[in-house]
Design an enzyme around this catalytic site. Structure first.
Site, PDB file in Angstrom:
ATOM      1  N   SER A   1       0.811  -1.219   0.000  1.00 34.83           N
ATOM      2  CA  SER A   1       0.000   0.000   0.000  1.00 34.83           C
ATOM      3  C   SER A   1       0.843   1.267   0.000  1.00 34.83           C
ATOM      4  O   SER A   1       0.323   2.341  -0.279  1.00 34.83           O
ATOM      5  CB  SER A   1      -0.924   0.006   1.228  1.00 34.83           C
ATOM      6  OG  SER A   1      -0.149  -0.038   2.414  1.00 34.83           O
TER       7      SER A   1
ATOM      8  N   ASN B   1       7.743  -7.785   2.427  1.00 33.18           N
ATOM      9  CA  ASN B   1       8.133  -6.388   2.616  1.00 33.18           C
ATOM     10  C   ASN B   1       7.442  -5.715   3.804  1.00 33.18           C
ATOM     11  O   ASN B   1       7.989  -4.775   4.388  1.00 33.18           O
ATOM     12  CB  ASN B   1       7.805  -5.614   1.327  1.00 33.18           C
ATOM     13  CG  ASN B   1       7.797  -4.126   1.535  1.00 33.18           C
ATOM     14  OD1 ASN B   1       8.848  -3.478   1.602  1.00 33.18           O
ATOM     15  ND2 ASN B   1       6.611  -3.540   1.683  1.00 33.18           N
TER      16      ASN B   1
ATOM     17  N   TYR C   1      13.449  -2.571  16.702  1.00 33.71           N
ATOM     18  CA  TYR C   1      13.418  -2.646  15.231  1.00 33.71           C
ATOM     19  C   TYR C   1      14.696  -3.316  14.728  1.00 33.71           C
ATOM     20  O   TYR C   1      14.651  -4.226  13.902  1.00 33.71           O
ATOM     21  CB  TYR C   1      13.275  -1.239  14.640  1.00 33.71           C
ATOM     22  CG  TYR C   1      13.282  -1.213  13.128  1.00 33.71           C
ATOM     23  CD1 TYR C   1      12.267  -1.818  12.397  1.00 33.71           C
ATOM     24  CD2 TYR C   1      14.315  -0.590  12.424  1.00 33.71           C
ATOM     25  CE1 TYR C   1      12.274  -1.797  11.005  1.00 33.71           C
ATOM     26  CE2 TYR C   1      14.332  -0.559  11.039  1.00 33.71           C
ATOM     27  CZ  TYR C   1      13.303  -1.169  10.331  1.00 33.71           C
ATOM     28  OH  TYR C   1      13.325  -1.158   8.961  1.00 33.71           O
TER      29      TYR C   1
ATOM     30  N   ALA D   1      16.553  -5.346  16.436  1.00 31.30           N
ATOM     31  CA  ALA D   1      16.488  -6.764  16.834  1.00 31.30           C
ATOM     32  C   ALA D   1      15.667  -7.562  15.828  1.00 31.30           C
ATOM     33  O   ALA D   1      16.033  -8.677  15.436  1.00 31.30           O
ATOM     34  CB  ALA D   1      15.879  -6.882  18.229  1.00 31.30           C
TER      35      ALA D   1
HETATM   36  N1  LIG Z   1      12.102   3.474   4.348  1.00 30.09           N
HETATM   37  C1  LIG Z   1      13.275   3.108   4.820  1.00 30.09           C
HETATM   38  O1  LIG Z   1      14.171   3.949   5.031  1.00 30.09           O
HETATM   39  C2  LIG Z   1      13.559   1.646   5.080  1.00 30.09           C
HETATM   40  C3  LIG Z   1      14.886   1.287   5.334  1.00 30.09           C
HETATM   41  C4  LIG Z   1      15.182  -0.045   5.583  1.00 30.09           C
HETATM   42  C5  LIG Z   1      14.191  -1.006   5.558  1.00 30.09           C
HETATM   43  N2  LIG Z   1      12.909  -0.645   5.310  1.00 30.09           N
HETATM   44  C6  LIG Z   1      11.904  -1.710   5.310  1.00 30.09           C
HETATM   45  O2  LIG Z   1      11.160  -1.675   4.114  1.00 30.09           O
HETATM   46  C7  LIG Z   1       9.852  -2.191   4.356  1.00 30.09           C
HETATM   47  C8  LIG Z   1       8.831  -1.208   3.832  1.00 30.09           C
HETATM   48  O3  LIG Z   1       9.004   0.020   4.531  1.00 30.09           O
HETATM   49  P1  LIG Z   1       8.530   1.421   3.948  1.00 30.09           P
HETATM   50  O4  LIG Z   1       9.607   2.390   4.205  1.00 30.09           O
HETATM   51  O5  LIG Z   1       7.994   1.273   2.585  1.00 30.09           O
HETATM   52  O6  LIG Z   1       7.370   1.755   5.017  1.00 30.09           O
HETATM   53  P2  LIG Z   1       5.833   2.145   4.873  1.00 30.09           P
HETATM   54  O7  LIG Z   1       5.630   3.112   3.765  1.00 30.09           O
HETATM   55  O8  LIG Z   1       5.429   2.528   6.248  1.00 30.09           O
HETATM   56  O9  LIG Z   1       5.145   0.771   4.447  1.00 30.09           O
HETATM   57  C9  LIG Z   1       4.949  -0.268   5.354  1.00 30.09           C
HETATM   58  C10 LIG Z   1       4.037  -1.303   4.714  1.00 30.09           C
HETATM   59  O10 LIG Z   1       3.938  -2.421   5.618  1.00 30.09           O
HETATM   60  C11 LIG Z   1       2.572  -2.775   5.734  1.00 30.09           C
HETATM   61  N3  LIG Z   1       2.301  -3.365   7.039  1.00 30.09           N
HETATM   62  C12 LIG Z   1       2.653  -2.899   8.270  1.00 30.09           C
HETATM   63  N4  LIG Z   1       2.214  -3.731   9.222  1.00 30.09           N
HETATM   64  C13 LIG Z   1       1.578  -4.752   8.588  1.00 30.09           C
HETATM   65  C14 LIG Z   1       0.909  -5.923   9.018  1.00 30.09           C
HETATM   66  N5  LIG Z   1       0.765  -6.232  10.322  1.00 30.09           N
HETATM   67  N6  LIG Z   1       0.384  -6.750   8.082  1.00 30.09           N
HETATM   68  C15 LIG Z   1       0.484  -6.453   6.785  1.00 30.09           C
HETATM   69  N7  LIG Z   1       1.092  -5.356   6.292  1.00 30.09           N
HETATM   70  C16 LIG Z   1       1.626  -4.516   7.202  1.00 30.09           C
HETATM   71  C17 LIG Z   1       1.791  -1.464   5.508  1.00 30.09           C
HETATM   72  O11 LIG Z   1       0.530  -1.792   4.970  1.00 30.09           O
HETATM   73  P3  LIG Z   1      -0.888  -1.370   5.567  1.00 30.09           P
HETATM   74  O12 LIG Z   1      -0.671  -0.376   6.675  1.00 30.09           O
HETATM   75  O13 LIG Z   1      -1.611  -0.811   4.386  1.00 30.09           O
HETATM   76  O14 LIG Z   1      -1.469  -2.661   6.032  1.00 30.09           O
HETATM   77  C18 LIG Z   1       2.639  -0.768   4.454  1.00 30.09           C
HETATM   78  O15 LIG Z   1       2.252  -1.142   3.162  1.00 30.09           O
HETATM   79  C19 LIG Z   1       9.759  -2.460   5.860  1.00 30.09           C
HETATM   80  O16 LIG Z   1      10.000  -3.823   6.102  1.00 30.09           O
HETATM   81  C20 LIG Z   1      10.873  -1.603   6.426  1.00 30.09           C
HETATM   82  O17 LIG Z   1      11.366  -2.122   7.650  1.00 30.09           O
HETATM   83  C21 LIG Z   1      12.562   0.658   5.071  1.00 30.09           C
END
Ligand SMILES: NC(=O)c1ccc[n+]([C@@H]2O[C@H](COP(=O)([O-])OP(=O)(O)OC[C@H]3O[C@@H](n4cnc5c(N)ncnc54)[C@H](OP(=O)(O)O)[C@@H]3O)[C@@H](O)[C@H]2O)c1
Length: 272
Positions: free
Chosen positions: A13, A78, A143, A145
């Site tokens: 999303s 993801n 996080y 961890a």
């Molecule tokens: N942005 C960064 O700097 C960064 C850096 C390193 C790693 N990451 C990793 O990349 C991934 C995506 O992060 P992002 O930056 O794109 O964050 P984001 O925009 O906040 O997206 C997070 C996504 O995870 C979904 N989500 C959260 N809890 C969930 C659950 N219980 N069940 C199903 N879906 C769930 C949300 O979907 P809904 O709320 O619509 O359900 C949303 O689509 C994560 O694993 C994050 O740890 C991000």
């Protein structure tokens, strides 16, 4: 389309998941993007509701994909939750929620998809790690961890399923400009001004937010995941992000631990 794959992308999303689902769909794959919410209006791919913290939700989602397509070629784990707060200011319940999403959520989806992949003798699982899974980040301890745990789970799983023709990899993004800045969850105790960590936590998390806003676009991570899904890359682990952060991860492996920790604490202004 020849070579077209059935790909499940969790957390499609927003942010990295959205960019990944869009790119895979644009390349001719059949993408099932998931969210706990309603389908994002203009998303070009098939939508499925999924909460990775719930067994029944995961089982229903995978069963739905198999019923509709007869197979599942790739899973991109993801979905993730970024939680901020000092370790002492993180309740066990809050920690559980983080691990439940970032570690057990990915494990749940993988376990549900693996039987069908093993039966076909092929499949790809890409887990979304983080720079925070290589370097312990202050005030995001739970996080970190969770992402360290995901690294270990990925490495072990990859060895277990290789004989069944299944590839498992981890992509570890550094700061990426996504809505994560607004979606970050702060632990309850960390928001209490009386916390002995309050001032440092606010300051360090503000540094994270600034870096995230200035982070690389999610397209780079999406391209890396697409390479893995399409088999152009087969490595076990990739770090994607700003050069300085990739250097930091590399340094982690060669600089003595005490020196590395001293440098990190100094950077964040956490030394006496
Ligand atoms: N942005 C960064 O700097 C960064 C850096 C390193 C790693 N990451 C990793 O990349 C991934 C995506 O992060 P992002 O930056 O794109 O964050 P984001 O925009 O906040 O997206 C997070 C996504 O995870 C979904 N989500 C959260 N809890 C969930 C659950 N219980 N069940 C199903 N879906 C769930 C949300 O979907 P809904 O709320 O619509 O359900 C949303 O689509 C994560 O694993 C994050 O740890 C991000």
């Amino acid at each position: 389309m020849p070579g077209s794959k059935v790909v499940l992308v969790t957390g499609a999303s927003s942010g990295i998941g959205r960019a990944t689902a869009d790119l895979l769909q644009a390349r001719g794959h059949h993408v099932i993007g998931t969210s706990r919410r309603e389908k994002p209006g203009e998303a070009p791919w098939t939508w499925a509701r999924l909460d990775v913290t719930e067994d029944a939700s995961v089982m229903a989602c995978i069963a739905g994909v198999l019923a509709a397509h007869g197979r599942i070629d790739a899973v991109v784990n993801n979905a993730g939750l970024v939680m901020a707060g000092a370790v002492e200011d993180t309740s066990i319940e809050e920690a559980r929620r983080s691990l439940e999403t970032n570690v057990l959520g990915a494990m749940r989806v993988a376990r549900a998809a693996l039987p069908a992949m093993r039966e076909r003798g092929s499949g790809t699982i890409v887990n979304m790690g983080s720079l925070a899974g290589r370097v312990g980040m202050p005030f995001q301890g739970i996080y970190s961890a969770s992402k360290f745990a995901l690294e270990g789970l990925t490495e072990a799983l990859a060895q277990e399923v290789a004989a069944f023709g299944i590839d498992v990899a981890l992509v570890a993004p550094g700061d990426t400009a996504t809505p994560v800045v607004d979606n970050r969850v702060r632990t309850v105790a960390s928001q209490d001004p009386a916390s002995p960590y309050a001032a440092a936590c606010v300051r360090v998390v503000a540094m994270y937010e600034k870096d995230e806003r200035a982070g690389v676009p999610p397209a780079g991570v999406a391209a890396m995941v697409t390479d893995l899904v399409e088999g152009r890359r087969r490595g076990p682990r990739y770090v994607v992000g700003p050069v300085g952060q990739r250097v930091l991860v590399a340094a982690r492996g060669v600089v003595p631990g005490g020196v590395f920790r001293w440098g990190m604490s100094r950077y964040f202004g956490l030394r006496r």
